[in-house]
Design a protein around this motif. Structure first.
Motif, mmCIF file in Angstrom:
data_model
loop_
_atom_site.group_PDB
_atom_site.id
_atom_site.type_symbol
_atom_site.label_atom_id
_atom_site.label_comp_id
_atom_site.label_asym_id
_atom_site.label_seq_id
_atom_site.Cartn_x
_atom_site.Cartn_y
_atom_site.Cartn_z
ATOM 1 N N PHE A 1 0.845 -1.195 0.000
ATOM 2 C CA PHE A 1 0.000 0.000 0.000
ATOM 3 C C PHE A 1 0.882 1.247 0.000
ATOM 4 N N SER A 2 0.640 2.146 -0.936
ATOM 5 C CA SER A 2 1.493 3.339 -1.043
ATOM 6 C C SER A 2 0.630 4.588 -1.177
ATOM 7 N N PRO A 3 0.119 5.105 -0.066
ATOM 8 C CA PRO A 3 -0.717 6.308 -0.117
ATOM 9 C C PRO A 3 0.116 7.547 -0.428
ATOM 10 N N ASP A 4 -0.550 8.535 -0.973
ATOM 11 C CA ASP A 4 0.096 9.815 -1.285
ATOM 12 C C ASP A 4 -0.688 10.913 -0.574
ATOM 13 N N ALA A 5 -0.789 10.786 0.754
ATOM 14 C CA ALA A 5 -1.627 11.686 1.544
ATOM 15 C C ALA A 5 -0.763 12.542 2.451
ATOM 16 N N THR A 6 -1.185 13.781 2.613
ATOM 17 C CA THR A 6 -0.541 14.670 3.569
ATOM 18 C C THR A 6 -1.102 14.392 4.964
#
Length: 266
Positions: free
Chosen positions: A143-148
Motif C-alpha cells: 500500500f502506497s498512499p500519497d496523503a498529507t
C-alpha cells in the motif's frame, strides 16, 4: 429529644459526577467483556486483515492486473470492518437486553443508559484497533498512499464518523431485536452494503441496476472520499459533502431511535 435531619440535597455538580462515574464503570465493564471473549476479539481483529489479503492476492490480479489493487481496496476493507463491528454491537446489545442485566441495573442507583454508552465506546475501540491493523498490513503488502497529514486526519475523522453512525444503528437494532440470534441477522445486511458500492470495484463496471443502487449507497461517497484523500486524487466537493451528510444523518436518526427504543424497553 431526637432531631430529624433532612438529607442534604444533591447538587447538579454531584449529579454530573455520579453520572460520569456510572458511565465510566459501565464502559469498563463492556471493554473487559470484550477482552475476555477471545473468539469474538480475534475474529474482529483478524478478519479484516484476512479479507485484505484475500482481496489483494486472490481477486486483485483479475480486477487490476497492474498490481495496484491494494491501493484501491484499502478504504473498502476499513469500512467493511466498521460494518462487522456494528453487527457485533447489535448482538451484544441484544444479549444485555434479554439476559436480565438491565433489570439488575434498574435496581441499583446507577444510570442504565451507561450500558448503551459502554457498547458504543467498546465498538469504537475495537474498530480503531482493527483499522490500524488493516492499514499496517496494507503497508506490508505494498500500500502506497500519497496523503498529507491533513489528508490522513480527514480520512480518520470520516472513518470515525462512519463507525459512530453504524455503531448507533447496531445499538438500535440490538435494543429492538428479540434476542442475540435475531440481532445476528443484522450482520448479513450491514456487511452486504460495501459489496454494492465503489468499495471493491468501480460502480460503472456493474449492471445498470446495481450501478444505480451503488450510486445511492451511502458507502460509495464515504469510500470515494477516503480513497481520494489517501491516494491524493482530486476530490469533488459534492462527494465529501455527501459522505459527511450521510454519516451525520444516519447517526442522528439511529441515536434518536436508540434512545426512544431503550426507554420503551426499560
Amino acid at each position: 429529644m431526637t432531631t430529624l435531619l433532612a438529607p442534604a440535597p444533591v447538587t447538579d455538580q454531584e449529579g454530573r459526577g455520579t453520572g460520569l462515574r456510572d458511565t465510566s464503570a459501565l464502559v469498563g465493564r463492556t471493554l473487559r467483556r470484550t477482552t475476555r471473549q477471545l473468539d469474538t476479539l480475534l475474529i474482529s481483529v483478524m478478519l479484516p486483515v484476512m479479507l485484505l489479503l484475500m482481496f489483494t492476492y486472490v481477486f486483485g490480479g483479475a480486477i487490476d492486473p497492474s498490481g495496484r489493487y491494494v491501493d484501491f481496496v484499502v478504504p473498502g476493507i476499513i469500512l467493511l470492518t466498521a460494518g462487522y463491528g456494528a453487527a457485533n454491537t447489535a448482538v451484544e446489545m441484544a444479549s444485555d437486553m434479554t439476559n436480565g442485566i438491565i433489570d439488575r441495573f434498574r435496581s441499583m442507583p446507577i444510570r442504565p443508559t451507561g450500558v448503551v454508552t459502554g457498547h458504543v465506546v467498546a465498538s469504537m475501540a475495537r474498530n480503531a484497533v482493527s483499522s490500524a491493523l488493516v492499514v499496517g498490513a496494507a503497508f506490508l503488502v505494498g500500500f502506497s498512499p500519497d496523503a498529507t497529514l491533513l489528508d490522513w486526519l480527514g480520512a480518520l475523522g470520516l472513518v470515525a464518523l462512519f463507525v459512530l453512525a453504524l455503531t448507533w444503528v447496531g445499538v438500535a437494532v440490538g435494543i429492538l431485536a428479540s434476542g442475540p440470534e435475531a440481532a445476528s441477522g443484522f450482520t448479513f445486511v450491514i456487511l452486504f452494503l460495501p459489496y454494492v458500492s465503489s468499495a471493491f470495484v468501480p460502480p460503472e463496471s456493474m449492471p445498470s441496476v446495481l450501478e444505480t443502487i451503488a450510486a445511492w449507497n451511502p458507502v460509495t461517497p464515504v469510500t470515494d472520499t477516503m480513497r481520494s484523500l489517501l491516494l491524493g486524487l482530486p476530490l469533488a466537493t459534492s462527494t465529501w459533502v455527501s459522505a459527511v451528510a450521510w454519516c451525520a444523518g444516519i447517526f442522528l436518526v439511529a441515536r434518536v431511535a436508540a434512545g426512544l427504543l431503550f426507554a420503551r424497553r426499560r
